[in-house]
Scaffold this motif. Structure first.
Motif, short mmCIF file in Angstrom:
data_model
loop_
_atom_site.label_atom_id
_atom_site.label_comp_id
_atom_site.label_asym_id
_atom_site.label_seq_id
_atom_site.Cartn_x
_atom_site.Cartn_y
_atom_site.Cartn_z
N ILE A 240 0.86 -1.23 -0.15
CA ILE A 240 -0.23 -0.06 0.05
C ILE A 240 0.84 1.32 -0.03
O ILE A 240 0.39 2.28 -0.64
CB ILE A 240 -1.07 -0.09 1.08
CG1 ILE A 240 -1.73 -0.95 1.02
CG2 ILE A 240 -1.82 1.16 1.27
CD1 ILE A 240 -2.68 -1.44 -0.11
N TRP B 123 1.89 1.87 -3.37
CA TRP B 123 0.68 2.34 -4.41
C TRP B 123 0.41 3.49 -4.14
O TRP B 123 -0.03 4.44 -4.76
CB TRP B 123 -0.38 1.42 -3.97
CG TRP B 123 -0.56 -0.05 -4.63
CD1 TRP B 123 0.42 -0.28 -5.57
CD2 TRP B 123 -1.40 -1.04 -4.31
NE1 TRP B 123 0.13 -1.65 -6.07
CE2 TRP B 123 -1.05 -2.16 -5.17
CE3 TRP B 123 -2.59 -1.37 -3.49
CZ2 TRP B 123 -1.63 -3.31 -5.16
CZ3 TRP B 123 -3.10 -2.30 -3.43
CH2 TRP B 123 -2.64 -3.46 -4.29
N CYS B 124 0.56 4.10 -2.75
CA CYS B 124 0.55 5.58 -2.49
C CYS B 124 1.74 6.64 -2.82
O CYS B 124 1.65 7.77 -2.37
CB CYS B 124 0.42 5.49 -1.05
SG CYS B 124 -1.33 4.90 -0.50
N GLN C 18 2.85 12.67 3.21
CA GLN C 18 1.42 11.98 2.35
C GLN C 18 0.33 12.67 3.35
O GLN C 18 0.42 13.07 4.49
CB GLN C 18 1.38 10.57 2.42
CG GLN C 18 2.57 9.84 1.78
CD GLN C 18 2.91 10.27 0.33
OE1 GLN C 18 1.97 10.38 -0.36
NE2 GLN C 18 4.31 10.94 0.24
N TRP D 251 -5.06 10.61 5.04
CA TRP D 251 -5.81 9.13 4.57
C TRP D 251 -4.72 8.33 3.82
O TRP D 251 -4.86 6.84 4.34
CB TRP D 251 -6.90 9.44 3.68
CG TRP D 251 -6.52 9.99 2.19
CD1 TRP D 251 -6.19 11.52 1.58
CD2 TRP D 251 -6.27 9.13 1.03
NE1 TRP D 251 -5.88 11.12 0.22
CE2 TRP D 251 -5.91 9.85 0.03
CE3 TRP D 251 -6.04 7.62 0.83
CZ2 TRP D 251 -5.62 9.43 -1.29
CZ3 TRP D 251 -5.97 7.31 -0.32
CH2 TRP D 251 -5.65 8.16 -1.36
N LYS D 252 -3.68 8.84 3.25
CA LYS D 252 -2.70 7.74 2.83
C LYS D 252 -2.05 7.12 3.97
O LYS D 252 -1.75 6.02 3.90
CB LYS D 252 -1.93 8.48 1.78
CG LYS D 252 -2.54 8.72 0.47
CD LYS D 252 -1.37 9.22 -0.42
CE LYS D 252 -1.85 9.32 -1.97
NZ LYS D 252 -0.87 9.72 -3.02
N ARG D 253 -1.58 7.83 4.90
CA ARG D 253 -0.82 7.26 5.98
C ARG D 253 -1.73 6.19 6.70
O ARG D 253 -1.07 5.31 7.21
CB ARG D 253 -0.28 8.35 6.87
CG ARG D 253 1.04 9.31 6.21
CD ARG D 253 1.26 10.29 7.37
NE ARG D 253 0.55 11.68 7.01
CZ ARG D 253 0.43 12.46 7.94
NH1 ARG D 253 0.63 12.36 9.21
NH2 ARG D 253 -0.63 13.41 7.59
N ALA E 280 -4.26 4.51 5.60
CA ALA E 280 -4.20 3.20 4.99
C ALA E 280 -2.95 2.54 4.74
O ALA E 280 -3.07 1.22 4.91
CB ALA E 280 -4.53 3.74 3.26
N ILE E 281 -1.76 3.12 4.61
CA ILE E 281 -0.49 2.29 4.73
C ILE E 281 -0.39 1.60 6.21
O ILE E 281 -0.14 0.44 6.15
CB ILE E 281 0.69 3.35 4.56
CG1 ILE E 281 0.62 3.76 2.99
CG2 ILE E 281 1.82 2.56 4.74
CD1 ILE E 281 1.61 5.08 2.89
#
Length: 379
Positions: free
Chosen positions: A28, A31-32, A101, A104-106, A108-109
């Motif tokens: 992830i 992907w980010c 980032q 929301w990206k952090r 998700a990771i």
């Protein structure tokens, strides 16, 4: 020989579970658009390493008790940020760091690690149900333990359980699931006895049982299933049913673990039931030995259970764990800005101390239980 019997399966199981957990973070993160500097199985000196074309150093280290993914701009493998290093980077390099980032990206990771553990467990359980199937025991009482709650309620051998509190029962395992979470609660059973339906009221009693996470208290009646030829059948399942059963199995582990943690908070459960690396190594060795006799299913089952357990543990809102990072990100999303560096550094130190105390305490429990078993064997 004894050392190899327990340590090798333990290292293998832990490495599989850790790999999938860290791979969730890794994939992830990629992907980010985050640069991954290192993917490590184990800690300490490198035993093997190679650099891939994306600049990630894949490594196997000497201490196989975990692992980590180090993103660009992190101070270490626990995703503790290094603000000074990030501030000194050119803008293009800073853009691929974890801290640059959006929230929301952090999130998700970070969440991807525990999520990968649940996916692994569901995949393993699905495979077990599809390829090995499961043995179904008819909910018929084979024997009643003298002095148990079932005997006090009036159960007799030959009773066929039809329902519990109105819920139809089609397998002995279904009855066990209900009874295990119903200690001290009165249950109404409808049983077929000598061709007639009879109502039996029973209250399961607390009993301690061994599990991969240590000793756990569950409700029990003291009833043993019938193993007569007509009361045992083997069932195999298609892909869809296997996944459904795997989801149910995974949820049961989550539920029982949550019930145990809730019992710890309320004082109903004891912390001395927790197991650490030594206890898990013992169970790993036992499952590996069982696999040589009955196939891989017990060994795979243990991997799935530990995968769920590690996923849940990492979701705990403790700084240093994934759940602690998610807590910080939630605060950042609400406040509109992250906590200051001093607050985060203090929180990480507290989290490190908490994890260290938990490790020491669980290892102490393992050693104490091992000494008790050796003393019991000697006597």
């Amino acid at each position: 020989m004894t050392f190899a019997t327990y340590v090798i399966p333990f290292v293998l199981i832990l490495s599989i579970v850790v790999f999938f957990h860290e791979f969730g973070h890794f994939i992830i993160g990629r992907w980010c658009g985050v640069q991954v500097d290192a993917f490590s199985i184990g800690f300490g000196p490198e035993l093997w390493a190679r650099m891939d074309r994306y600049g990630t150093r894949w490594r196997i280290a000497a201490i196989p008790l975990g692992g980590y993914v180090k993103f660009h701009g992190d101070a270490n493998g626990a995703s503790v940020p290094d603000p000074d290093a990030v501030a000194a980077m050119p803008a293009a390099e800073r853009a691929v760091t974890f801290t640059a980032q959006p929230v929301w990206k952090r999130s998700a990771i970070v969440f991807a690690g525990p999520f990968a553990n649940f996916v692994l467990a569901i995949a393993i359980f699905s495979g077990i149900f599809a390829f090995y199937g499961r043995t179904i025991l008819v909910p018929r009482v084979g024997s009643v333990v003298e002095g148990g709650a079932g005997a006090a309620a009036g159960f007799v051998p030959g009773d066929l359980v039809l329902s519990i509190d109105g819920t139809p029962i089609d397998a002995f395992s279904k009855m066990q699931e209900i009874v295990s979470v119903s200690a001290d609660a009165k249950l109404v059973f409808v049983v077929r006895r000598a061709g007639k339906d009879v109502t039996v009221e029973a209250t399961p009693a607390w009993r301690q049982v061994e599990s991969p996470a240590g000793k756990m208290r569950i409700g029990m009646l003291g009833l043993k299933a019938s193993t007569a030829p007509g009361d045992v059948r083997e069932e195999r399942y298609g892909p869809v049913d296997s996944v459904k059963l795997a989801l149910t199995e995974t949820w049961q582990i989550v539920y029982r673990t949550g019930a145990y943690l809730g019992g710890l908070v309320s004082g109903r459960e004891s912390a001395d039931q927790l197991s650490g690396p030594i206890g898990i190594a013992q169970i790993s060795g036992q499952m590996a030995q069982a696999a040589t006799k009955v196939g891989l299913a017990p060994f795979l089952h243990l991997i799935a259970i530990l995968s769920v357990s590690i996923g849940l543990l990492n979701l705990a809102p403790v700084p240093l764990l994934d759940g602690g990072h998610l807590l910080f990100f939630s605060i950042e999303a609400i406040r509109g800005q992250a906590l200051n560096e001093r607050a985060q550094e203090f929180a990480f130190r507290v989290g490190l101390a908490m994890v260290g105390v938990l490790m020491i305490f669980s290892t102490y429990n393992d050693i104490a239980r091992l000494i008790q078993r050796l003393a019991g064997g000697a006597s």
